[in-house]
Design a protein around this motif. Structure first.
Motif, PDB file in Angstrom:
ATOM      1  N   LYS A   1      27.776  14.336  43.026  1.00 44.22           N
ATOM      2  CA  LYS A   1      26.737  14.979  43.936  1.00 44.22           C
ATOM      3  C   LYS A   1      25.497  14.998  43.175  1.00 44.22           C
ATOM      4  CE  LYS A   1      30.019  15.414  47.015  1.00 44.22           C
ATOM      5  NZ  LYS A   1      29.967  14.439  48.303  1.00 44.22           N
ATOM      6  N   TRP A   2      25.107  14.194  42.298  1.00 43.08           N
ATOM      7  CA  TRP A   2      23.868  14.154  41.739  1.00 43.08           C
ATOM      8  C   TRP A   2      22.668  14.295  42.768  1.00 43.08           C
ATOM      9  CZ3 TRP A   2      23.982  10.592  36.640  1.00 43.08           C
ATOM     10  CH2 TRP A   2      24.880  11.095  35.948  1.00 43.08           C
ATOM     11  N   PRO A   3      21.716  14.899  42.596  1.00 46.13           N
ATOM     12  CA  PRO A   3      20.544  14.673  43.488  1.00 46.13           C
ATOM     13  C   PRO A   3      19.880  13.050  43.205  1.00 46.13           C
ATOM     14  CG  PRO A   3      20.170  16.795  42.097  1.00 46.13           C
ATOM     15  CD  PRO A   3      21.510  16.082  41.586  1.00 46.13           C
ATOM     16  N   VAL A   4      19.233  12.606  44.260  1.00 46.91           N
ATOM     17  CA  VAL A   4      18.801  11.479  44.074  1.00 46.91           C
ATOM     18  C   VAL A   4      17.902  10.926  42.829  1.00 46.91           C
ATOM     19  CG1 VAL A   4      17.634   9.418  45.291  1.00 46.91           C
ATOM     20  CG2 VAL A   4      18.901  10.895  46.610  1.00 46.91           C
ATOM     21  N   HIS A   5      16.989  12.052  42.732  1.00 46.03           N
ATOM     22  CA  HIS A   5      16.015  11.797  41.648  1.00 46.03           C
ATOM     23  C   HIS A   5      16.586  11.958  40.354  1.00 46.03           C
ATOM     24  CE1 HIS A   5      16.210  16.250  42.014  1.00 46.03           C
ATOM     25  NE2 HIS A   5      15.859  16.275  40.801  1.00 46.03           N
ATOM     26  N   ARG A   6      17.763  12.413  40.089  1.00 49.39           N
ATOM     27  CA  ARG A   6      18.304  12.476  38.817  1.00 49.39           C
ATOM     28  C   ARG A   6      19.100  11.493  38.648  1.00 49.39           C
ATOM     29  NH1 ARG A   6      22.980  17.264  37.632  1.00 49.39           N
ATOM     30  NH2 ARG A   6      21.099  18.394  38.106  1.00 49.39           N
ATOM     31  N   MET A   7      19.671  10.827  39.611  1.00 46.01           N
ATOM     32  CA  MET A   7      20.291   9.722  39.499  1.00 46.01           C
ATOM     33  C   MET A   7      19.322   8.350  39.476  1.00 46.01           C
ATOM     34  SD  MET A   7      21.331   6.399  41.361  1.00 46.01           S
ATOM     35  CE  MET A   7      21.024   6.960  43.060  1.00 46.01           C
ATOM     36  N   LEU A   8      18.310   8.347  39.921  1.00 53.17           N
ATOM     37  CA  LEU A   8      17.241   7.445  39.720  1.00 53.17           C
ATOM     38  C   LEU A   8      16.852   7.520  38.371  1.00 53.17           C
ATOM     39  CD1 LEU A   8      15.510   7.643  42.948  1.00 53.17           C
ATOM     40  CD2 LEU A   8      16.682   5.509  42.225  1.00 53.17           C
ATOM     41  N   LEU A   9      16.738   8.599  37.650  1.00 52.94           N
ATOM     42  CA  LEU A   9      16.174   8.765  36.472  1.00 52.94           C
ATOM     43  C   LEU A   9      17.145   8.424  35.173  1.00 52.94           C
ATOM     44  CD1 LEU A   9      13.971   9.888  34.630  1.00 52.94           C
ATOM     45  CD2 LEU A   9      14.899  12.090  34.492  1.00 52.94           C
ATOM     46  N   ALA A  10      18.376   8.762  35.597  1.00 52.63           N
ATOM     47  CA  ALA A  10      19.436   8.138  34.785  1.00 52.63           C
ATOM     48  C   ALA A  10      19.412   6.675  34.725  1.00 52.63           C
ATOM     49  CB  ALA A  10      20.872   8.860  35.061  1.00 52.63           C
ATOM     50  N   ALA A  11      19.442   5.956  35.875  1.00 50.17           N
ATOM     51  CA  ALA A  11      19.576   4.482  36.152  1.00 50.17           C
ATOM     52  C   ALA A  11      18.232   4.064  35.363  1.00 50.17           C
ATOM     53  CB  ALA A  11      19.554   4.294  37.520  1.00 50.17           C
ATOM     54  N   ALA A  12      17.135   4.500  35.483  1.00 51.25           N
ATOM     55  CA  ALA A  12      15.848   4.021  34.829  1.00 51.25           C
ATOM     56  C   ALA A  12      15.904   3.955  33.193  1.00 51.25           C
ATOM     57  CB  ALA A  12      14.694   4.656  35.335  1.00 51.25           C
ATOM     58  N   ILE A  13      16.379   4.954  32.793  1.00 60.12           N
ATOM     59  CA  ILE A  13      16.594   5.280  31.392  1.00 60.12           C
ATOM     60  C   ILE A  13      17.704   4.442  30.749  1.00 60.12           C
ATOM     61  CG2 ILE A  13      17.502   6.853  29.571  1.00 60.12           C
ATOM     62  CD1 ILE A  13      16.141   9.078  31.120  1.00 60.12           C
ATOM     63  N   ALA A  14      18.824   4.221  31.747  1.00 58.97           N
ATOM     64  CA  ALA A  14      19.751   3.516  31.070  1.00 58.97           C
ATOM     65  C   ALA A  14      19.223   1.733  31.181  1.00 58.97           C
ATOM     66  CB  ALA A  14      20.891   3.321  32.074  1.00 58.97           C
ATOM     67  N   GLY A  15      18.656   1.465  32.202  1.00 54.90           N
ATOM     68  CA  GLY A  15      18.001  -0.029  32.167  1.00 54.90           C
ATOM     69  C   GLY A  15      16.908  -0.175  31.236  1.00 54.90           C
ATOM     70  N   ALA A  16      16.299   0.748  30.787  1.00 59.72           N
ATOM     71  CA  ALA A  16      15.282   0.636  29.740  1.00 59.72           C
ATOM     72  C   ALA A  16      15.805   0.394  28.293  1.00 59.72           C
ATOM     73  CB  ALA A  16      14.259   1.748  29.890  1.00 59.72           C
ATOM     74  N   THR A  17      16.975   1.295  28.166  1.00 60.60           N
ATOM     75  CA  THR A  17      17.660   1.340  26.963  1.00 60.60           C
ATOM     76  C   THR A  17      18.334  -0.145  26.915  1.00 60.60           C
ATOM     77  OG1 THR A  17      18.267   3.802  27.432  1.00 60.60           O
ATOM     78  CG2 THR A  17      19.683   2.607  25.695  1.00 60.60           C
ATOM     79  N   LEU A  18      18.969  -0.476  27.667  1.00 62.90           N
ATOM     80  CA  LEU A  18      19.781  -2.127  27.587  1.00 62.90           C
ATOM     81  C   LEU A  18      18.651  -2.755  27.104  1.00 62.90           C
ATOM     82  CD1 LEU A  18      21.999  -1.956  30.828  1.00 62.90           C
ATOM     83  CD2 LEU A  18      22.420  -1.789  28.406  1.00 62.90           C
ATOM     84  N   ALA A  19      17.280  -2.938  27.771  1.00 61.52           N
ATOM     85  CA  ALA A  19      16.206  -3.555  27.473  1.00 61.52           C
ATOM     86  C   ALA A  19      15.869  -3.518  25.894  1.00 61.52           C
ATOM     87  CB  ALA A  19      15.076  -3.578  28.428  1.00 61.52           C
ATOM     88  N   GLY A  20      15.894  -2.151  25.535  1.00 59.43           N
ATOM     89  CA  GLY A  20      15.573  -1.831  24.057  1.00 59.43           C
ATOM     90  C   GLY A  20      16.469  -2.373  23.279  1.00 59.43           C
ATOM     91  N   LEU A  21      17.681  -2.425  23.604  1.00 60.94           N
ATOM     92  CA  LEU A  21      18.913  -3.001  22.655  1.00 60.94           C
ATOM     93  C   LEU A  21      18.734  -4.377  22.659  1.00 60.94           C
ATOM     94  CD1 LEU A  21      21.482  -0.311  23.327  1.00 60.94           C
ATOM     95  CD2 LEU A  21      20.166  -0.590  21.425  1.00 60.94           C
ATOM     96  N   GLY A  22      18.034  -5.135  23.624  1.00 62.56           N
ATOM     97  CA  GLY A  22      18.115  -6.620  23.785  1.00 62.56           C
ATOM     98  C   GLY A  22      19.249  -7.288  24.663  1.00 62.56           C
TER      99      GLY A  22
END
Length: 457
Positions: free
Chosen positions: A434-455
């Motif tokens: 039951k995460w709020p939409v903005h929290r879920m979006l922020l978590a997804a964006a951070i996860a995507g950016a982290t994956l990019a940072g790890l190559g």
């Protein structure tokens, strides 16, 4: 409730400050925005009671376009006439306009940078989870019997298999609803109030209550004048651009296409996105499928109506066909033009039709048509979910055409397991945790950016 027991009437300045607050906090899609407006307008400010809030909401839900934005225009008009409606509607969309434009510039200038690509990769997975949840929510409310489920299934087959245009699906569903009402096949009604809007009995005095301000009375001459003004504002760029630059110019195409969209977009933002994606990607070639998903991620991340993604579509269209203009300037003008022709009609619908709310809301023929249209829209949204899912989870999707059938099929060996895991995680956060939409979006964006940072992207 008597006039003397009502709290002091809010001034236009006081109302403007509250509308600015609502605009900045309008995350979470239509359901979240309407729930937030209920809390502010009914519970905190006590400008409306429950009955009048639902009265306004039901009317806005039978109109084309974003119902949450139209609700702000309606309430603003109800309290402070035309000026109040203009201020409320503009302040509701202003933060989203600014945010989407800034992200569009970032996307155009640095979109090929791996970190930015990773961020939008995460947002794509989040958007897929949001759309799937929307299918479940709307389907649970709209498909209460086999007839409605049949209409939804036929709509899905029509758009996914036979590429039937979205407006034709809407018109056909409406005709089925009218025929059913004429034959007395089943009881039909208007769109349901989103489940997230929790309404409690009103126990405190309100500014308006059940009173009808004098300017809400039907005035045919005023209706004609306001219609002429907003029709002029809406159609001036459409006609002017085609006359000056020709019908094949990208700005002319943007003005025409999104003007038509403003008229046929019944069913909320998720439904119209299928129509926009179908035309912008496959018909006009303004964007690639992945770019459409990037734009949706922007719109879900920022405040304002989800349909604000159209600004990104117009930006990218003009960016790629700038003519003699610098590309980013052309994109900026294209995005603003799209926003203009998308949202000006919203003001027209409210200012023209609000005095006729009672007759519209209680008309059984209109209710019958809208219930069938809502069922068809569930099928259209299901098509949108499949379309998004294919392009998020697979690297290659090909179109198979045979005997009038046109189906998108993925290359199974291009499945992206990271996208699948991220989309599943977003779905768990959204539905189970039951995460709020903005929290879920922020978590997804951070996860995507982290994956990019790890190559890994």
């Amino acid at each position: 409730m008597s006039e003397t027991t009502a709290p002091p009437y809010p001034t236009l300045g006081q109302a403007a400050r509250v509308w600015a607050k609502i605009g900045l906090l309008s995350f979470g899609g239509p359901a979240g925005q309407i729930a937030m407006m209920h809390r502010v307008l009914v519970e905190e400010e006590r400008w409306l009671d429950e009955t009048r809030f639902l009265h306004a909401l039901n009317y806005c839900m039978v109109l084309p376009g974003p119902e949450a934005q139209q609700l702000t225009v309606y309430v603003g008009w109800l309290m402070h006439r035309t000026a109040g409606g203009l201020i409320a509607g503009l302040l509701f969309i202003a933060p989203g306009v600014a945010a989407i434009m800034a992200l569009s510039w970032l996307y155009a200038i640095w979109g090929d940078v791996s970190l930015v690509q990773g961020l939008f990769f995460g947002l794509k997975a989040a958007v897929l989870a949001i759309v799937l949840q929307a299918v479940g929510r709307i389907g649970a409310r709209a498909l209460g019997n086999r007839a409605m489920r049949g209409i939804a299934g036929l709509a899905f087959i029509g758009i996914f298999v036979f590429d039937v245009p979205f407006p034709l699906i809407v018109a056909t569903a409406g005709a089925i609803g009218l025929a059913g009402a004429a034959l007395g096949v089943h009881a039909l009604g208007a769109r349901a109030v989103p489940a997230s809007v929790q309404l409690e009995p009103e126990q405190r005095p309100t500014v308006l209550g059940h009173r009808a301000p004098p300017h809400t009375q039907v005035d045919v001459s005023w209706a004609l004048r306001i219609s002429a003004v907003f029709l002029f504002l809406w159609l001036l760029p459409v006609i002017g651009l085609s006359t000056v630059f020709g019908s094949s110019n990208v700005f002319s195409e943007i003005a025409r296409f999104f003007s038509v969209m403003a008229v046929v977009t019944f069913g909320g933002a998720y439904a119209v996105l299928a129509y926009v994606a179908q035309e912008a990607v496959t018909q006009f070639g303004w964007l690639a499928p992945g770019e459409m998903l990037d734009g949706l991620g922007m719109a879900e991340t920022t405040p304002g109506p989800l349909i604000m993604v159209t600004q990104f579509v117009g930006f990218m269209a003009a960016l790629r066909e700038p003519g003699s203009l610098p590309p980013v300037l052309a994109g900026t003008l294209g995005g603003l033009l799209t926003t203009w022709v998308t949202f000006v009609p919203c003001f027209l619908w409210i200012f023209l039709g609000a005095p006729f709310i009672e007759s519209l809301r209680n008309n059984r023929w209109l209710s019958a048509a809208l219930k069938s249209i809502t069922a068809a829209i569930v099928g259209v949204i299901s098509n949108l979910a499949v379309w998004f899912g294919l392009h998020v989870l697979f690297g290659t999707v090909r179109m198979v055409e045979r005997s009038g059938i046109r189906i998108a099929l993925p290359e199974l060996n291009t499945f992206d397991p990271l996208a699948g895991v991220l989309a599943l995680g977003c779905a768990v956060g959204l539905v189970l945790l039951k995460w709020p939409v903005h929290r879920m979006l922020l978590a997804a964006a951070i996860a995507g950016a982290t994956l990019a940072g790890l190559g890994l992207r």
